[in-house]
Design an enzyme around this catalytic site. Sequence first.
Site, PDB file in Angstrom:
ATOM      1  N   ARG A  54      30.758   6.002  41.087  1.00 14.08           N
ATOM      2  CA  ARG A  54      29.611   5.999  42.065  1.00 14.08           C
ATOM      3  C   ARG A  54      30.409   6.187  43.357  1.00 14.08           C
ATOM      4  O   ARG A  54      29.588   6.559  44.279  1.00 14.08           O
ATOM      5  CB  ARG A  54      29.135   4.733  41.657  1.00 14.08           C
ATOM      6  N   LYS A 154      25.383   4.520  48.375  1.00 14.61           N
ATOM      7  CA  LYS A 154      25.606   3.259  48.770  1.00 14.61           C
ATOM      8  C   LYS A 154      26.582   3.361  50.051  1.00 14.61           C
ATOM      9  O   LYS A 154      27.879   3.171  50.018  1.00 14.61           O
ATOM     10  CB  LYS A 154      26.584   2.528  47.650  1.00 14.61           C
TER      11      LYS A 154
END
Length: 303
Positions: A54, A154
Site C-alpha cells: 500500500r 495514505k
Amino acid sequence: MPEEPLIYIDGKFYPKSEAKISVYDHGFLYGDGVFEGIRAYNGVVFKLKEHIDRLYKSAKTLMLEIPLSKEEMIEAVLETLRRNKLVDAYIRLVVTRGVGDLGLDPRKCKKPTVIIIAEEMITLYKGDPLSKGVKAAICWVRRDPIDGTSHEVKSLNYLNSVLAKIEANLLGVDEAIFLNSQGYIVEGTADNIFLVMDGKLVTPPTTTGALAGITRQVVLEIAEELGIPVEERNITPHEAFNANEVFFTGTAAEIIPVVEINGRVIGDGKPGEITRRIAKEFRRLRSDPRHGVPIYTEQATQG
C-alpha cells in the site's frame, strides 16, 4: 528496548533525541509524502507485506520514487525492530519527497527521505474500549474527495482528519465520523467503519473515499470464515443511528465497538455479539506467522 529508541533515517540509526530531518524537507513544509502505521505482535509484524504494497501504491499516485525496493524496505523495518529489541510494537514508516527549497516544485527535491520509528504499543482510547465501546459524532468536516487529496492515498497531509479530531474533542466524544460530499458515511479520522444490520456487515466502498484499510480487509476475510454476510455500499447517517452494532477498524485501533453516535445509542448501548466474535478472531490471527513476517530468526531468538 534501548534506553532511547533508535530511529532509522536513510539507512542509519539515531537515538530519538538526535533523529532529525531538514526544515527544508517537503514532508515537513508541505505534507508531501506517504506513510504507513504497522503493528508487531509477539515477534510477528502483522500484514507487513500488505502495508508495504500500500505504501508503494500511495507513492506511485504521488509520483514519489521510493529509493528502496520492497524487499529492502521490509528488511529495514525488521532491522529497526531488532535494534530496539522489540517483539510487540507500533511502527511508523514515513517516506517524504525529501529536501528541496521553499517552492512547491517537487523537482527540486533530489532524493526522498525514509524514516522508520518503532516503539512499544500505542493506546488511542482510554480504559478498555473493546468491553465498553466508544462514543462518536458525525462531524461538519467532509472527507476530502477522491478527485482531491483522496484518502485512498495514505499521505502525510492529515489536516482533514486533524480538523475532525478537534471537533470530536470539543464535543467530548472519542472519535469523529466523516461524510463524503454526497452525505454518505465514509470512515473515521484514522479508521474504517462497519455496521451490523440484521446479522449482516455493511461497510462503505473504498471507491467513494474510504481508505482500503489493512484491518478492514482482515475483517472482511474473518466475516467470510465465520459465515457472516457482507455488503459494501453507501451508508446514510440514519442507517448508522439505527444499526444493531457499529465498530471501527484500523491498525492502531484494531476493532473498536461504537456504542453512541451523536447522542443516539447504538443497539443496547453495549458492544455487540458479532463485534466481539470478530475481535476475538482478530486477536487470534494477529500474531500468527502466516499472517505476517517474523522479526527474529529462530537462531536469533535462541541467542
